[in-house]
Design a protein around this motif. Structure first.
Motif, mmCIF file in Angstrom:
data_model
loop_
_atom_site.group_PDB
_atom_site.id
_atom_site.type_symbol
_atom_site.label_atom_id
_atom_site.label_comp_id
_atom_site.label_asym_id
_atom_site.label_seq_id
_atom_site.Cartn_x
_atom_site.Cartn_y
_atom_site.Cartn_z
ATOM 1 N N LEU A 1 5.663 -23.484 -15.149
ATOM 2 C CA LEU A 1 4.550 -22.582 -15.455
ATOM 3 C C LEU A 1 5.168 -21.266 -15.904
ATOM 4 O O LEU A 1 5.867 -20.602 -15.126
ATOM 5 C CB LEU A 1 3.662 -22.367 -14.231
ATOM 6 C CG LEU A 1 2.580 -21.287 -14.361
ATOM 7 C CD1 LEU A 1 1.606 -21.604 -15.488
ATOM 8 C CD2 LEU A 1 1.836 -21.107 -13.037
ATOM 9 N N VAL A 2 4.955 -20.903 -17.164
ATOM 10 C CA VAL A 2 5.525 -19.680 -17.733
ATOM 11 C C VAL A 2 4.417 -18.652 -17.866
ATOM 12 O O VAL A 2 3.415 -18.883 -18.560
ATOM 13 C CB VAL A 2 6.184 -19.950 -19.098
ATOM 14 C CG1 VAL A 2 6.874 -18.699 -19.607
ATOM 15 C CG2 VAL A 2 7.176 -21.099 -19.003
ATOM 16 N N ILE A 3 4.567 -17.512 -17.190
ATOM 17 C CA ILE A 3 3.563 -16.450 -17.216
ATOM 18 C C ILE A 3 4.164 -15.249 -17.935
ATOM 19 O O ILE A 3 5.131 -14.636 -17.452
ATOM 20 C CB ILE A 3 3.117 -16.066 -15.799
ATOM 21 C CG1 ILE A 3 2.471 -17.277 -15.105
ATOM 22 C CG2 ILE A 3 2.139 -14.891 -15.839
ATOM 23 C CD1 ILE A 3 2.085 -17.019 -13.651
ATOM 24 N N PHE A 4 3.601 -14.927 -19.095
ATOM 25 C CA PHE A 4 4.036 -13.758 -19.858
ATOM 26 C C PHE A 4 3.175 -12.566 -19.440
ATOM 27 O O PHE A 4 1.954 -12.585 -19.604
ATOM 28 C CB PHE A 4 3.892 -13.999 -21.361
ATOM 29 C CG PHE A 4 4.788 -15.093 -21.885
ATOM 30 C CD1 PHE A 4 6.159 -14.904 -21.968
ATOM 31 C CD2 PHE A 4 4.261 -16.303 -22.287
ATOM 32 C CE1 PHE A 4 6.990 -15.908 -22.452
ATOM 33 C CE2 PHE A 4 5.079 -17.314 -22.782
ATOM 34 C CZ PHE A 4 6.450 -17.113 -22.860
ATOM 35 N N ASP A 5 3.809 -11.552 -18.906
ATOM 36 C CA ASP A 5 3.090 -10.364 -18.431
ATOM 37 C C ASP A 5 2.992 -9.361 -19.576
ATOM 38 O O ASP A 5 3.960 -8.674 -19.908
ATOM 39 C CB ASP A 5 3.839 -9.751 -17.249
ATOM 40 C CG ASP A 5 2.992 -8.741 -16.479
ATOM 41 O OD1 ASP A 5 2.022 -8.222 -17.085
ATOM 42 O OD2 ASP A 5 3.286 -8.489 -15.304
ATOM 43 N N ARG A 6 1.796 -9.291 -20.194
ATOM 44 C CA ARG A 6 1.579 -8.367 -21.320
ATOM 45 C C ARG A 6 0.816 -7.127 -20.889
ATOM 46 O O ARG A 6 0.300 -6.390 -21.729
ATOM 47 C CB ARG A 6 0.825 -9.066 -22.459
ATOM 48 C CG ARG A 6 1.417 -10.350 -22.976
ATOM 49 C CD ARG A 6 2.824 -10.208 -23.520
ATOM 50 N NE ARG A 6 2.965 -9.256 -24.599
ATOM 51 C CZ ARG A 6 2.774 -9.528 -25.898
ATOM 52 N NH1 ARG A 6 2.382 -10.741 -26.250
ATOM 53 N NH2 ARG A 6 2.971 -8.617 -26.810
ATOM 54 N N ARG A 7 0.708 -6.886 -19.598
ATOM 55 C CA ARG A 7 0.010 -5.685 -19.136
ATOM 56 C C ARG A 7 0.813 -4.436 -19.502
ATOM 57 O O ARG A 7 2.046 -4.461 -19.557
ATOM 58 C CB ARG A 7 -0.205 -5.737 -17.623
ATOM 59 C CG ARG A 7 -1.144 -6.840 -17.138
ATOM 60 C CD ARG A 7 -1.181 -6.876 -15.625
ATOM 61 N NE ARG A 7 0.149 -7.150 -15.078
ATOM 62 C CZ ARG A 7 0.503 -6.884 -13.816
ATOM 63 N NH1 ARG A 7 -0.371 -6.325 -12.985
ATOM 64 N NH2 ARG A 7 1.725 -7.175 -13.391
ATOM 65 N N SER A 8 0.107 -3.364 -19.735
ATOM 66 C CA SER A 8 0.780 -2.109 -20.071
ATOM 67 C C SER A 8 1.437 -1.522 -18.823
ATOM 68 O O SER A 8 1.025 -1.785 -17.691
ATOM 69 C CB SER A 8 -0.228 -1.117 -20.653
ATOM 70 O OG SER A 8 -1.330 -0.926 -19.778
ATOM 71 N N GLY A 9 2.487 -0.719 -19.031
ATOM 72 C CA GLY A 9 3.137 -0.024 -17.930
ATOM 73 C C GLY A 9 4.052 -0.874 -17.082
ATOM 74 O O GLY A 9 4.393 -0.487 -15.948
ATOM 75 N N GLN A 10 4.469 -2.056 -17.569
ATOM 76 C CA GLN A 10 5.339 -2.926 -16.788
ATOM 77 C C GLN A 10 6.814 -2.561 -16.996
ATOM 78 O O GLN A 10 7.174 -1.953 -18.001
ATOM 79 C CB GLN A 10 5.101 -4.388 -17.183
ATOM 80 C CG GLN A 10 3.711 -4.897 -16.882
ATOM 81 C CD GLN A 10 3.366 -4.708 -15.423
ATOM 82 O OE1 GLN A 10 4.039 -5.231 -14.536
ATOM 83 N NE2 GLN A 10 2.323 -3.932 -15.155
#
Length: 516
Positions: free
Chosen positions: A482-491
């Protein structure tokens, strides 16, 4: 001479295996009998020209019409010179008429006329000269643009009221698009829209794809000629990959019988159809190449990008929806919603979009293959994590579709693995928020579920584990990624937040969770 599967230009029954072309356009005869003007539009290489050439020949031989298919394409070389475009088209028409018609029905010398009147004058002269009603199919009409296109359409509309004695009794515009989507820089837009000069059309028709039974019928012609059988599993697999798209149906068969299994004593199987699909993906022949050229057009991107990302379409203009369907890139699914038109396109589209990322990949030693040639899943994971930490951020900027940029970079990485002797398959559906990948390498299969964590959303871990559970069950696997790409700002930077952990799906399958 033996016949063959044709993948270039119109078919003819003397040389090519073919399904009766008029079978897919049953409405056309009624429209011609009613002296109507109409539109036939469909994607490239689905049989428009073949069907209408065949129909024109039938109509002429029956004696009640003189019917001919002529091309408008040569006029496209003169986008700003109406007179030159008309002269080029009329010269082409005379050649086409000589090739298709008996001498008594070929056009007389076209009289001189001012630019902007030459097409109408020529059709008027031709209609008066033939002994029966004149039927004209104007092929490649949407190759014309701007002033030339508008001029031709206005001349057709002007002559329409004088049919059938002083103008063609029936006429069809034939091309990729419906008339409202013809390209023209006028009126503040780039298409004709609803204000079309060709408002005399009564219907717009399109050609359907082959059915599964028609694919079997086409392939059976090869068997009858050569004795080489297509097993039912091969027919089913070819239909699965193509969904009956005529060029793909022929291209898959051609690869099978000419490249993979030229010995007519050997039957064709599902494995041969799969191998033929891989050849087409690697070659990207003219049909696939011209199709993928469309992917960067804003109207196409606005629909394909959310489909590939598993997002809802949002407020997309209905004209754009129809346009992308007319191109043959997408279709309405049986249960509703848009989907990519066939599994082979579903493979080629993200592959093409990932080409830039693939070309940008830095050299890397192959550490994921064991001594016996099989995949080492642990080393493959470590290689990806190292690759993503070092190169993920700059490579994201190479992807043409922002919403699926991480997906495309990951696919570029996996293509490098697959090119060593495997295949990479993709599944995605609009509104699901997911993309599934299946890497097959010899006896080893790796299933991956891709999710994106965007601003304002909850962690997709639980949904991803549940979705991957179903995907693994369908493949008969007990483990996956399971690959989760974190595209949230401020990471934090990618290098700092990329990590791997272990988790269990609701059914107890062990999953590697990659957060990138």
């Amino acid at each position: 001479m033996p016949r063959w599967f044709n993948t270039a230009g119109p078919c003819n029954p003397a040389n090519h295996y073919m399904i009766p072309a008029s079978r897919r356009l049953p409405e056309v005869r009624r429209l011609i009998e009613q002296e109507n003007y109409f539109v036939v539009h469909a994607p490239r290489q689905v049989g428009k020209t073949t069907a209408l050439l065949s129909l024109a020949s039938e109509l002429t031989s029956e004696g009640r019409h003189v019917a001919v298919l002529v091309s408008m394409e040569v006029g496209a070389a003169f986008p700003k010179d109406i007179g030159a475009a008309e002269a080029a088209m009329l010269d082409s028409w005379r050649s086409a008429a000589r090739a298709q018609l008996p001498s008594a029905s070929t056009p007389p010398a076209f009289p001189d006329a001012p630019p902007g009147r030459r097409i109408g004058t020529a059709l008027e002269t031709w209609a008066q000269a033939v002994p029966t009603a004149l039927v004209i199919f104007l092929d490649e009409i949407d190759a014309l643009r701007d002033e030339v296109l508008v001029s031709v359409l206005r001349q057709l509309r002007d002559g329409y009221r004088n049919r059938p004695k002083l103008f063609p009794s029936s006429l069809a515009l034939v091309g990729l698009r419906d008339v409202r989507d013809y390209k023209v820089a006028a009126g503040g837009g780039d298409t004709l829209g609803t204000a079309s000069p060709f408002n005399i059309k009564v219907e717009s028709l399109t050609l359907r794809n082959f059915t599964r039974d028609e694919v079997a019928e086409l392939y059976a012609q090869h068997t009858a000629d050569t004795g080489q059988p297509f097993l039912p599993e091969a027919v089913n697999r070819a239909f699965y990959w193509s969904q009956g798209q005529p060029w793909l149906v022929n291209a898959l068969a051609r690869q099978m019988v000419e490249q993979l299994v030229p010995d007519p004593a050997q039957p064709l199987t599902a494995a041969h159809a799969d191998a033929a699909k891989e050849i087409l993906l690697r070659r990207q022949d003219t049909h696939l190449d011209s199709l993928t050229e469309r992917l960067r057009e804003p109207r196409v991107r606005g629909i394909l990008e959310p489909i590939l990302a598993g997002l809802v379409l949002g407020d997309v203009p209905s004209d754009d929806l129809r346009f992308v369907q007319d191109l043959g890139l997408v279709r309405m699914a049986e249960k509703g919603g848009l989907e990519i038109a066939n599994p082979l396109y579903r493979e080629i589209i993200p592959q093409v979009l990932a080409n830039t990322a693939f070309a940008s990949l830095p050299p890397q030693s192959v550490t994921w293959r064991r001594a016996d040639g099989r995949l080492d899943m642990e080393r493959l994971m470590e290689a990806f994590l190292a690759f993503w930490r070092q190169h993920g951020q700059p490579l994201l900027g190479t992807a043409p579709y922002h919403e699926i940029a991480p997906h495309l970079v990951l696919m570029a990485f996996l293509h490098r693995v697959a090119n060593g002797g495997g295949t990479l398959e993709r599944e995605y559906a609009i509104g699901t928020g997911r993309m599934d990948l299946c890497l097959r390498y010899g006896p080893d299969t790796l299933a991956l579920e891709l999710k994106v964590w965007r601003d304002g959303e909850k962690d997709p871990l639980d949904d991803g584990l549940a979705q991957l559970d179903g995907y693994l069950a369908g493949l008969g696997l007990t483990t996956g990624w399971l690959v989760i790409f974190d595209r949230r700002s401020g990471q934090p930077p990618i290098a700092e937040r990329t990590q791997a952990t272990q988790a269990l799906t609701p059914a107890g399958r062990r999953v590697t969770v990659l957060r990138a």
